[in-house]
Design a protein around this motif. Structure first.
Motif, mmCIF file in Angstrom:
data_model
loop_
_atom_site.group_PDB
_atom_site.id
_atom_site.type_symbol
_atom_site.label_atom_id
_atom_site.label_comp_id
_atom_site.label_asym_id
_atom_site.label_seq_id
_atom_site.Cartn_x
_atom_site.Cartn_y
_atom_site.Cartn_z
ATOM 1 N N GLU A 192 -58.124 1.144 4.685
ATOM 2 C CA GLU A 192 -59.228 2.020 5.488
ATOM 3 C C GLU A 192 -60.045 0.846 6.200
ATOM 4 O OE1 GLU A 192 -60.701 5.242 3.077
ATOM 5 O OE2 GLU A 192 -58.901 5.598 2.651
ATOM 6 N N ASN A 241 -58.015 -0.806 8.949
ATOM 7 C CA ASN A 241 -56.994 0.281 9.683
ATOM 8 C C ASN A 241 -55.712 -0.269 9.817
ATOM 9 O OD1 ASN A 241 -56.709 2.330 11.354
ATOM 10 N ND2 ASN A 241 -56.924 1.238 13.224
ATOM 11 N N GLN A 259 -52.313 2.453 13.888
ATOM 12 C CA GLN A 259 -53.188 1.348 13.047
ATOM 13 C C GLN A 259 -52.970 0.270 13.684
ATOM 14 O OE1 GLN A 259 -51.455 3.791 11.554
ATOM 15 N NE2 GLN A 259 -52.794 4.832 9.855
#
Ligand code: 13P
Ligand code: SF4
Length: 303
Positions: A14, A17, A52
């Motif tokens: 997270e 990314n 991402q």
């Protein structure tokens, strides 16, 4: 300990990314933390589409390289540099050059399990799920197909005399190990079982199979089939996934499980290190990638 590592991976993913793509042959713990699991074609498409910034590719090197070529602005990480595909390394640019010289009218179709240099010398790439379609649709009667002789022989059996395939002597050591006698012996134990094999297996195996499918194709087939027992001619990682997803079905390898040691190199700790240390980043010279992407774009035209 394992839970801790999984939590750290999720957190890093997270923060940075990142997305984790994993092939169906990966070990279960890596399959479990992946955002997307799939076969070569599905993962190539995903690599081109995901939003991402970082792709962590749990598979073998040619797959991460394909992701980088299709998504050049993203950072693509291969958690283990030693996760290669021996078949991809079986043909050299010089050997392909000799075949081209001997057959100047032929077009070159290359299995995606190949180096970037070979892809750059090719007219089209294909995966096991669209190989027959790519060959059928290419604008040539004569086709040099490299490097897998087994997949090449299977394609020839499907396209018949419409196309002449010139084959190279490459093969996958995992699928080539599956013998007709092993399938027959397993069939004696489970006579009602449907035999489902990968097109990288030998022709003698393909000839006695009920279905010849890519790993993604096998997953769909098993889930939809009304049958209960199956003998699966491919790498064990996929059989484990199919067992988890189809608890009511019985899935057997051909006598003994067949393992791709290269696919099994990536462990959870490698995925963590990849995210934490940004390693090992795939880099491909722009001029080489520009030549290879044309063959990959041809591959993506077919489902
Ligand atoms: P799939 O594209 O069918 O997943 O196969 C990849 C591979 O490496 C087979 O050995
Ligand atoms: Fe390569 Fe065979 Fe392993 Fe697939 S299973 S990655 S073709 S060695």
């Amino acid at each position: 300990m394992k839970e801790d590592l999984i939590n750290k991976i999720q957190k890093l993913k997270e923060e940075k990314n990142a997305v984790i793509l994993a092939h169906n042959y990966q070990v279960t713990e890596v399959q479990d933390i992946a955002d997307h699991l799939g076969d070569s074609l599905q993962l190539s498409r995903l690599a081109a589409e995901v939003e991402q910034d970082i792709i962590v590719f749990c598979g073998v090197k040619f797959m991460a390289e394909t992701a980088k070529i299709l998504s050049p602005r993203k950072k693509v990480l291969l958690p283990r540099l030693d996760a290669g595909c021996p078949m991809a390394d079986m043909i050299t640019v010089e050997e392909l050059g000799e075949l081209k010289k001997a057959h100047p009218q032929a077009k070159v179709v290359t299995y995606v399990n190949s180096s970037v240099e070979i892809k750059a010398e090719s007219d089209a790439c294909c995966t096991s799920s669209n190989a027959v379609k790519v060959v059928r649709n290419i604008d040539a009667d004569k086709i040099i197909f490299v490097p897998d002789r087994n997949l090449g022989a299977y394609i020839q059996s499907q396209v018949g005399s419409d196309k002449e395939l010139i084959l190279f002597e490459g093969y996958c050591y995992v699928h080539n190990r599956i013998k007709k006698e092993e399938i027959e012996a397993t069939k004696k134990l489970y006579p009602k079982a449907k035999v489902v094999v990968h097109p990288e297996t030998r022709m003698e195996v393909i000839e006695i199979a009920d279905e010849v499918l890519s790993t993604g194709g096998m997953l769909k087939y098993i889930a939809a089939s009304p049958d209960k027992q199956f003998i699966i001619g491919t790498e064990q990682g996929l059989i484990e996934r199919m067992k988890r997803e189809n608890p009511g079905k019985e899935l057997y390898p051909a006598l003994r499980p067949k393992i791709c040691s290269n696919m099994k190199r990536t462990a959870l700790i490698d995925v963590y290190n990849a995210l934490e240390k940004d390693r090992y980043e795939i880099k491909i010279a722009a001029s080489l990638a520009k030549r290879a992407v044309k063959a990959l774009d041809e591959m993506l035209k077919y489902i």
